[in-house]
Design an enzyme around this catalytic site. Structure first.
Site, PDB file in Angstrom:
ATOM      1  N   CYS A   1     -12.539 -31.362  75.583  1.00 23.25           N
ATOM      2  CA  CYS A   1     -12.098 -30.151  74.888  1.00 23.25           C
ATOM      3  C   CYS A   1     -11.919 -30.391  73.391  1.00 23.25           C
ATOM      4  CB  CYS A   1     -10.803 -29.629  75.501  1.00 23.25           C
ATOM      5  SG  CYS A   1      -9.458 -30.822  75.496  1.00 23.25           S
TER       6      CYS A   1
ATOM      7  N   GLU B   1      -2.807 -41.404  73.143  1.00 23.30           N
ATOM      8  CA  GLU B   1      -2.867 -40.872  74.512  1.00 23.30           C
ATOM      9  C   GLU B   1      -3.965 -41.594  75.290  1.00 23.30           C
ATOM     10  OE1 GLU B   1      -5.306 -38.872  75.998  1.00 23.30           O
ATOM     11  OE2 GLU B   1      -6.644 -38.511  74.316  1.00 23.30           O
TER      12      GLU B   1
ATOM     13  N   GLN C   1     -11.885 -40.472  80.342  1.00 15.93           N
ATOM     14  CA  GLN C   1     -13.052 -39.642  80.015  1.00 15.93           C
ATOM     15  C   GLN C   1     -14.195 -40.495  79.476  1.00 15.93           C
ATOM     16  OE1 GLN C   1     -10.891 -37.162  77.301  1.00 15.93           O
ATOM     17  NE2 GLN C   1     -10.591 -35.520  78.800  1.00 15.93           N
TER      18      GLN C   1
ATOM     19  N   GLY D   1      10.027 -26.209  80.218  1.00 21.00           N
ATOM     20  CA  GLY D   1      10.547 -26.277  81.580  1.00 21.00           C
ATOM     21  C   GLY D   1       9.509 -26.758  82.577  1.00 21.00           C
TER      22      GLY D   1
END
Length: 417
Positions: free
Chosen positions: A50, A114, A120, A194
């Site tokens: 992406c 990350e 990937q 949350g």
């Protein structure tokens, strides 16, 4: 052969272009095979996520490789070449490899360090191998990058430093050393924060996880385990009274959580602004300010680690350069082996003529031991040859070795350069 990188990434390319310039999983295999047919392109791997679409190529001519790879992308995505050229980045040689190494460890990601991109990258490599579009150079480059990234993650643990308020809160709780199997937690509000808290909470062995949201259906979407329960806004007091740990991720105009509503000794994480929990001194309360300070420290640590990793990348470039230089010695080593095996085969023929009664098993045993002698004799010279191939006088040294073995050849022959 030249290493060439051609890419579009989130750093230089607007989202409108990135959305168009994306290979789906179904398209990837076909694109790899078609790209390899392009003039000048000898090897290729496509990484498309992406945030990036990147071609890692081995080409016989840089100018030609740039031209045909650029036009391949423009034709595939139906984007005018002139428009694509505004955002395309080309890197050659060491800089192409440097970029690959930076991508592998997450230094080129939106979230520095990350690890998702490592998976990937590995998948892109495996897909290209299945398609038959990699060769000796990209195989080495990607194996080195994947090994390097794993070592950097193991060494620096950059992902242990969270970059979200939700994970920072969960890790703060982890540091308290509580017995989670006896603790009930409540997550109030299932917006982005949350939901993230819920995701990480479900990875831990809490006795129960109570999810409370104004829209109950949103909480019900998480009912994947018996220990998870969904509650509406009217059950707030009941949920708070039963919870050992409360994560409040809801924005309110006034306080909705007060000490009197909580179990004695309850721990509260107030994760939004305006605050939803009354800042009573009797509460064990962690608010957005406390956690943001911790988060900024983590971000600074990630940047510091990124700088240290960048220095290690320079060492990887040297390793790859040494490997590339040793490629020139491989044909000579093979010729030396072939010459030794020819001598062994000739000796075996002579032996069979002089001792014709040897059984097939005896012939195999003798041949096996003769080859073993050859391997033992050649082992050290081959190691020394590899060392000589990256030395200051490598051309002279290798030419001398070739002459000694009666292999009158010039270095560079059959190297494919």
């Amino acid at each position: 052969m030249h290493l060439l990188y051609v890419g579009l990434t989130h750093r230089e390319t607007p989202l409108t272009i990135l959305e168009k310039a994306h290979f789906s999983d179904q398209e990837g295999l076909k694109a790899l095979k078609l790209l390899k047919r392009e003039k000048s392109i000898l090897e290729n791997i496509i990484l498309s996520t992406c945030n990036r679409t990147e071609l890692y190529l081995v080409v016989d001519q840089l100018h030609t490789g740039r031209y045909y790879s650029k036009h391949f992308l423009a034709d595939w995505f139906q984007i005018p070449v002139k428009e694509l050229e505004e955002y395309l980045v080309f890197r050659e040689g060491d800089e192409a490899l440097r970029h690959l190494l930076r991508v592998s460890i997450g230094l080129e990601s939106k979230i520095v360090g990350e690890s998702q991109v490592l998976g990937q990258l590995k998948q892109a490599f495996l897909t290209a191998q299945d398609a038959g579009t990699t060769g000796i150079v990209l195989n080495q480059a990607f194996k080195q990058a994947l090994t390097f990234a794993k070592r950097m993650h193991d060494t620096y643990r950059i992902n242990d430093r969270p970059i979200s308020i939700g994970l920072t809160a969960i890790q703060e709780l982890d540091r308290m050393g509580l017995d989670y199997s006896t603790k009930k937690i409540a997550v109030i509000g299932l917006g982005e924060i949350g939901q993230l808290v819920t995701k990480y909470a479900l990875q831990r062995p809490f006795e129960s996880v109570m999810l409370l949201n104004r829209t109950v259906s949103k909480a019900q979407a998480f009912l994947t385990e018996d220990r998870v329960s969904a509650h509406g806004w009217d059950e707030l007091e009941e949920v708070l009274a039963d919870a050992d740990v409360v994560f409040s991720a809801v924005k309110t105009e006034e306080y909705i959580i007060f000490p009197s509503m909580l179990k004695e000794g309850a721990i509260v994480f107030d994760l939004c602004l305006p605050r939803s929990c009354h800042p009573s001194s009797s509460l064990k309360l962690y608010n957005i300010e406390n956690l943001t300070n911790q988060l900024e420290q983590y971000k600074a640590e990630r940047q510091e680690i990124a700088g240290r990793i960048a220095l290690e990348i320079d060492e990887e470039l040297v390793k790859f350069a040494d490997w590339r230089q040793q490629l020139g010695i491989i044909p000579l080593i093979q010729e030396i082996r072939d010459k030794a095996l020819e001598a062994q085969a000739s000796a075996m023929e002579s032996l069979n003529r002089k001792i014709p009664d040897l059984t097939e098993r005896e012939q195999k045993q003798i041949s096996k031991h003769m080859k073993s002698i050859i391997n033992q004799v050649l082992k050290e010279p081959i190691l020394q040859l590899k060392e000589l191939s990256v030395g200051e006088h490598s051309d002279y040294d290798i030419a001398l070795i070739a002459k000694i073995f009666g292999l009158h050849r010039e270095r560079g022959k059959d190297e494919g350069h």
